[in-house]
Design an enzyme around this catalytic site. Structure first.
Site, mmCIF file in Angstrom:
data_model
loop_
_atom_site.group_PDB
_atom_site.id
_atom_site.type_symbol
_atom_site.label_atom_id
_atom_site.label_comp_id
_atom_site.label_asym_id
_atom_site.label_seq_id
_atom_site.Cartn_x
_atom_site.Cartn_y
_atom_site.Cartn_z
ATOM 1 N N ALA A 16 0.818 -1.212 0.000
ATOM 2 C CA ALA A 16 0.000 0.000 0.000
ATOM 3 C C ALA A 16 0.856 1.269 0.000
ATOM 4 C CB ALA A 16 -0.938 -0.014 1.197
ATOM 5 N N THR A 38 6.234 -10.782 -5.023
ATOM 6 C CA THR A 38 5.272 -11.276 -6.005
ATOM 7 C C THR A 38 5.550 -10.662 -7.367
ATOM 8 O OG1 THR A 38 3.602 -11.432 -4.265
ATOM 9 C CG2 THR A 38 2.824 -11.493 -6.551
ATOM 10 N N LYS A 180 2.456 9.871 15.954
ATOM 11 C CA LYS A 180 1.976 8.824 15.054
ATOM 12 C C LYS A 180 1.967 7.469 15.763
ATOM 13 C CE LYS A 180 0.587 6.842 11.268
ATOM 14 N NZ LYS A 180 1.401 6.751 10.036
#
Length: 298
Positions: A16, A38, A180
């Site tokens: 992502a 992949t 964060k």
């Protein structure tokens, strides 16, 4: 006239976050080298339903790397660092900058053993990006990174200059990284409940989340991090104002049965709390549950 040397940029881990950064670079003609597990001939980023294609291929063997890169965006999760070690060995030379796009506040300590010759730059990733069932990535906000104000970080900022991924250099990087971390820590509740951001509209969950965030803040303050008492409510408000179906990476890993980043997102609060003598009663319950959900047995 001297020939302009185009820096070689690689993205290790085109999930992502990696796909988003790769797409932002490709959009301005700086298509990076793609390295992952992949094989794919392209990546797809979706923004408001509009697809952007990043040409591949995604290289899957370190033998396909013939020379070191100038800049490496390391976008694998902390649970995958050991698996990415061979990529770092092939891509990182004495002048290589490695920008670590990972959760937590221990990026340098975790990556340094695998890239001893490079210049490691930690980053705070602020944008929500989610992998879809077909392998594409959906970006649900503006792409933005925060970096420490160092010479190596300026190399990263220059590479992203002119793209739609903002790279902010911050003198108070440690405070922002901890902020964060608090956000990521409370998101662990989503992995345990298998629910998305809408769950924070419940009064009971909101109360638990706020108490946990205050516990995390106490540990941050003990570490010498300057975060105000208003931060827990601000973080909770962010979850409450997000789309009800907004997920997070630790929830995605839980849903797909992958190992969770429980230690660097949640365990660290308990560990640092013990070091400073700060009580962490909520962490003492959440961390074993997240660890068991991730690693079993059972």
């Amino acid at each position: 006239m001297a020939t302009k040397i185009i820096p070689v940029v690689a993205v290790v881990g085109p999930g992502a976050i990696g796909t988003t950064v790769a797409a932002m670079l490709h959009e301005v003609g700086r298509t990076p080298l793609l390295c992952g597990r992949t094989p794919r001939d392209h990546l797809t980023l979706l923004e408001d339903g509009r697809p952007m294609t990043v040409p591949g291929p995604v290289r899957t063997s370190q033998k396909q790397i013939t020379h070191a890169a100038d800049l490496v965006f390391l976008a694998v999760k902390t649970t995958q660092i050991d698996a990415a070690a061979e990529w770092l060995s092939a891509l990182v030379g004495p002048q290589t900058v490695v920008c670590v796009l990972q959760n937590g506040i221990e990026q340098i300590e975790m990556v340094r053993p695998h890239a001893p010759g490079g210049h490691i730059v930690p980053a705070v990733v602020w944008f929500p990006a989610q992998t879809q069932s077909d392998g594409s990535v959906r970006l649900r906000g503006e792409a933005r990174l925060t970096l420490p104000d160092t010479a190596a970080a300026r190399v990263v900022a220059q590479a992203l200059q002119g793209t739609r991924c903002a790279a902010d250099l911050a003198e108070n990087f440690s405070s922002l990284a901890w902020r964060k971390l608090l956000q990521n820590a409370v998101a662990g509740l989503m992995a345990l409940t298998h629910r998305r951001s809408g769950m924070f509209s419940r009064a009971d969950i909101a109360g638990l989340a706020l108490a946990y965030l205050r516990e995390c803040l106490a540990v941050a303050n003990a570490e010498g991090i300057e975060l105000g008492v208003e931060v827990p409510q601000e973080i909770l408000g962010k979850f409450q104002s997000a789309p009800a179906d907004m997920g997070t990476s630790i929830l995605t890993d839980r849903e797909t049965g992958r190992p969770l980043e429980w230690d660097i997102r949640n365990g660290i609060i308990a560990r640092r709390g013990r070091a400073h003598g700060v009580p962490t009663p909520i962490s003492d319950i959440l961390v074993p549950l997240l660890a068991a959900a991730s690693d079993g047995p059972g």
